[in-house]
Write an enzyme that holds these catalytic residues in place. Structure first.
Site, PDB file in Angstrom:
ATOM      1  N   LYS A 228     -13.408   5.354  12.376  1.00 13.11           N
ATOM      2  CA  LYS A 228     -12.687   4.128  12.019  1.00 13.11           C
ATOM      3  C   LYS A 228     -13.662   3.084  11.464  1.00 13.11           C
ATOM      4  CE  LYS A 228      -9.117   0.950  12.857  1.00 13.11           C
ATOM      5  NZ  LYS A 228      -7.906   0.600  13.532  1.00 13.11           N
ATOM      6  N   GLU A 238      -7.697  -3.098   3.758  1.00 15.78           N
ATOM      7  CA  GLU A 238      -6.755  -2.056   3.336  1.00 15.78           C
ATOM      8  C   GLU A 238      -6.288  -2.210   1.892  1.00 15.78           C
ATOM      9  OE1 GLU A 238      -4.232  -0.574   6.517  1.00 15.78           O
ATOM     10  OE2 GLU A 238      -2.686  -0.125   5.064  1.00 15.78           O
ATOM     11  N   ARG A 242      -8.427   2.567   3.641  1.00 17.20           N
ATOM     12  CA  ARG A 242      -8.028   2.317   5.029  1.00 17.20           C
ATOM     13  C   ARG A 242      -6.628   2.856   5.329  1.00 17.20           C
ATOM     14  NH1 ARG A 242      -9.131  -2.962   8.926  1.00 17.20           N
ATOM     15  NH2 ARG A 242      -7.928  -2.157  10.671  1.00 17.20           N
ATOM     16  N   ASN A 246      -3.249   5.565   8.375  1.00 13.28           N
ATOM     17  CA  ASN A 246      -1.801   5.573   8.618  1.00 13.28           C
ATOM     18  C   ASN A 246      -1.209   6.975   8.532  1.00 13.28           C
ATOM     19  OD1 ASN A 246      -1.729   2.757   8.901  1.00 13.28           O
ATOM     20  ND2 ASN A 246      -1.680   2.506   6.682  1.00 13.28           N
ATOM     21  N   HIS A 267       4.442   5.000  20.726  1.00 13.22           N
ATOM     22  CA  HIS A 267       3.866   4.973  19.372  1.00 13.22           C
ATOM     23  C   HIS A 267       2.995   6.213  19.104  1.00 13.22           C
ATOM     24  CE1 HIS A 267       2.118   3.499  15.674  1.00 13.22           C
ATOM     25  NE2 HIS A 267       0.922   3.706  16.180  1.00 13.22           N
TER      26      HIS A 267
HETATM   27  N1  GLY Z   1      -4.314   1.243  12.853  1.00  9.41           N
HETATM   28  C1  GLY Z   1      -4.617   1.361  11.471  1.00  9.41           C
HETATM   29  C2  GLY Z   1      -5.650   0.400  11.014  1.00  9.41           C
HETATM   30  O1  GLY Z   1      -6.283  -0.270  11.815  1.00  9.41           O
HETATM   31  O2  GLY Z   1      -5.854   0.285   9.849  1.00  9.41           O
END
Ligand code: GLY
Length: 371
Positions: A228, A238, A242, A246, A267
Site C-alpha cells: 500500500k 488516486e 491507487r 479497489n 466490508h
Molecule cells: N482503501 C483504498 C485506498 O486507500 O485507496
C-alpha cells in the site's frame, strides 16, 4: 520483533510500525512528535473496554496524559452527527493546532477521527492506532479520511495523512474469527492485485496466521502495508494507480448496498466475494485463465470465508439491480463504471471497457448458483 514500513510522501512522510506489544510502547513512539505531553483519543466503546487501559498505561510510561471519547461501534458512526460530536469534543478538550489526535479503533474510527483532525482548526496532526486487521492493512495507511452520506459510502472526506501508524498485532487476538477473516479479504487483495509470490505465500501461511501464529500475522500485515505504501507514494490522491487498491470493490459496494450495510455482509467479506467476481469476469473476457478464479475461490474456501453470492444469506437484487447499485459508485466517470480486472494473479489493471452483457452474464450465473 517490530517491522517498520516508511511511507515516503515528502513533508507528509511517516512510518508504520507493525508488531506485538506496541500499545505498551506507544508513549515512547509518540512522544517525539508532541509539543506538549497530552493527546486526545477518539475510539469506540468496544475497543475502549478491551484496550484503552493498555493505551493509557503505554502513554503514561512516557509521561503523556490522555482524554478519550468512546463512540458507538459500527458503520453508522461514520456520519455527520458523530463527526460534529467528535469535533466539538476536541474543541472542548482545547486541542490546539500543534496537538495530536489519536484514532484508536478499526476503519470506522480511523476514517472519522482522521477527518475530524483534518478539519479541526484547518488541520491538526493525528496518529492512527488501528485495532482491526482491515484497518491495519488498509484504512490506517494512505490518508483517506471521511464519513458516509445518505447517497453512499465515503462520499464526504479529505486526504489527511497520519503522522505515525502503530499496528499492534497483539490486539488482533481479541477480534472475532469473522472480523479477522473479513480483514483477511483485504490482505489477499494485495497478492491478487500485484504480487503473485505473496498470494502463493498466503496459500501456504494464511491458515497459521488466522489461527494466531504471530510471525505469520506480522509478515502478512507488513507485506500488505508495504504494497500500500508503494502505491500511495506514487499516487497519493488516486489519479491513477491507487485505484488498483479497489480490486473487488465495485462488486463489494453494490453487495453492501444490497444488504443494507448490515451484518449480513461485512466490508471485507464483500471484498473477497468481489475479488472472486472480478477474476471470474476477467476469465470470461479471456484476460486470464479460468484456473485463476478457481484457485482464488479454493483459497477463500480453505480459509472458510464467504466466497460466492450464495454465501450471502437472504434475498439479493437480480443482475440488473446489482448493476444499478454499481452505477452509484463514486468511481463512475462520464457515466462509465471503472473495474479492476486482471491478466492473472498478481497482475491487475484498471479499465472502464467492460461490455454490459458480459457483466450481466457473470452476475446472472453467480446468482443462479444460489437457487
Ligand atoms: N482503501 C483504498 C485506498 O486507500 O485507496
Amino acid at each position: 520483533m517490530t517491522e517498520i514500513v516508511h511511507v515516503p510522501l515528502g513533508s507528509r512522510a511517516y512510518d508504520v510500525h507493525i508488531g506485538a506489544g506496541l500499545l505498551a510502547r506507544s508513549g515512547a513512539l509518540i512522544a517525539p512528535l508532541l509539543k506538549r505531553p497530552r493527546v486526545a483519543v477518539i475510539t469506540d466503546e468496544t475497543v475502549a473496554a478491551l484496550h484503552l487501559d493498555s493505551l493509557r498505561a503505554g502513554l503514561a510510561a512516557a509521561g503523556i496524559t490522555m482524554e478519550a471519547l468512546a463512540l458507538p461501534p459500527g458503520e453508522a458512526t461514520k456520519s455527520w452527527p458523530h463527526l460534529t460530536r467528535s469535533v466539538e469534543w476536541l474543541l472542548e478538550q482545547k486541542v490546539e493546532r500543534n496537538d495530536m489526535v489519536i484514532a484508536f479503533g478499526g476503519g470506522v474510527i480511523g476514517d472519522l477521527a482522521g477527518f475530524a483532525a483534518a478539519i479541526l482548526r484547518r488541520g491538526v496532526r493525528f496518529v492512527q492506532i488501528p485495532t482491526s486487521l482491515l484497518a491495519q492493512v488498509d484504512s490506517s495507511v494512505g490518508g483517506k479520511t471521511g464519513i458516509n452520506a445518505p447517497q453512499g459510502k465515503n462520499l464526504i472526506g479529505a486526504f489527511h495523512q497520519p503522522s505515525l501508524v502503530l499496528a499492534d498485532t497483539d490486539v488482533l487476538g481479541t477480534l472475532t474469527e469473522r472480523d479477522f477473516l473479513a480483514g483477511y479479504g483485504e490482505v489477499v487483495k494485495y497478492g491478487l492485485l500485484g504480487d503473485y509470490n505473496f498470494f502463493q505465500w498466503l496459500e501456504d501461511n494464511a491458515l497459521s496466521a488466522a489461527s494466531g501464529d504471530m510471525a505469520a500475522r506480522i509478515a502478512a500485515v507488513t507485506r500488505s502495508v508495504q504494497m500500500k505504501a508503494d502505491i500511495v507514494s506514487r499516487d497519493e490522491t488516486e489519479q491513477g494507480e491507487r485505484a488498483l487498491l479497489n480490486l473487488g470493490h465495485t462488486f463489494c459496494h453494490a453487495l453492501e448496498a444490497a444488504t443494507g450495510y448490515s451484518d449480513r455482509l461485512l466490508h471485507g467479506e464483500g471484498v473477497a466475494i468481489g475479488c472472486a467476481l472480478a477474476f471470474e469476469l476477467s476469465a470470461r473476457l479471456g484476460l486470464c485463465s479460468q484456473e485463476d478464479p478457481s484457485r482464488l475461490r479454493a483459497h477463500l474456501r480453505q480459509m472458510k470465508m464467504k466466497t460466492d453470492l450464495f454465501d450471502i444469506e437472504g434475498d439479493l437484487p437480480n443482475a440488473d439491480g446489482l448493476i444499478a447499485l454499481m452505477s452509484q459508485d463514486k468511481k463512475v466517470a462520464d457515466g462509465k463504471l471503472t473495474f479492476i480486472l486482471a491478466h492473472g494473479i498478481g497482475q491487475a489493471f484498471i479499465t472502464s471497457d467492460v461490455p454490459r452483457e458480459m457483466l450481466q452474464a457473470v452476475l446472472r450465473d453467480a446468482l443462479a448458483a444460489r437457487d
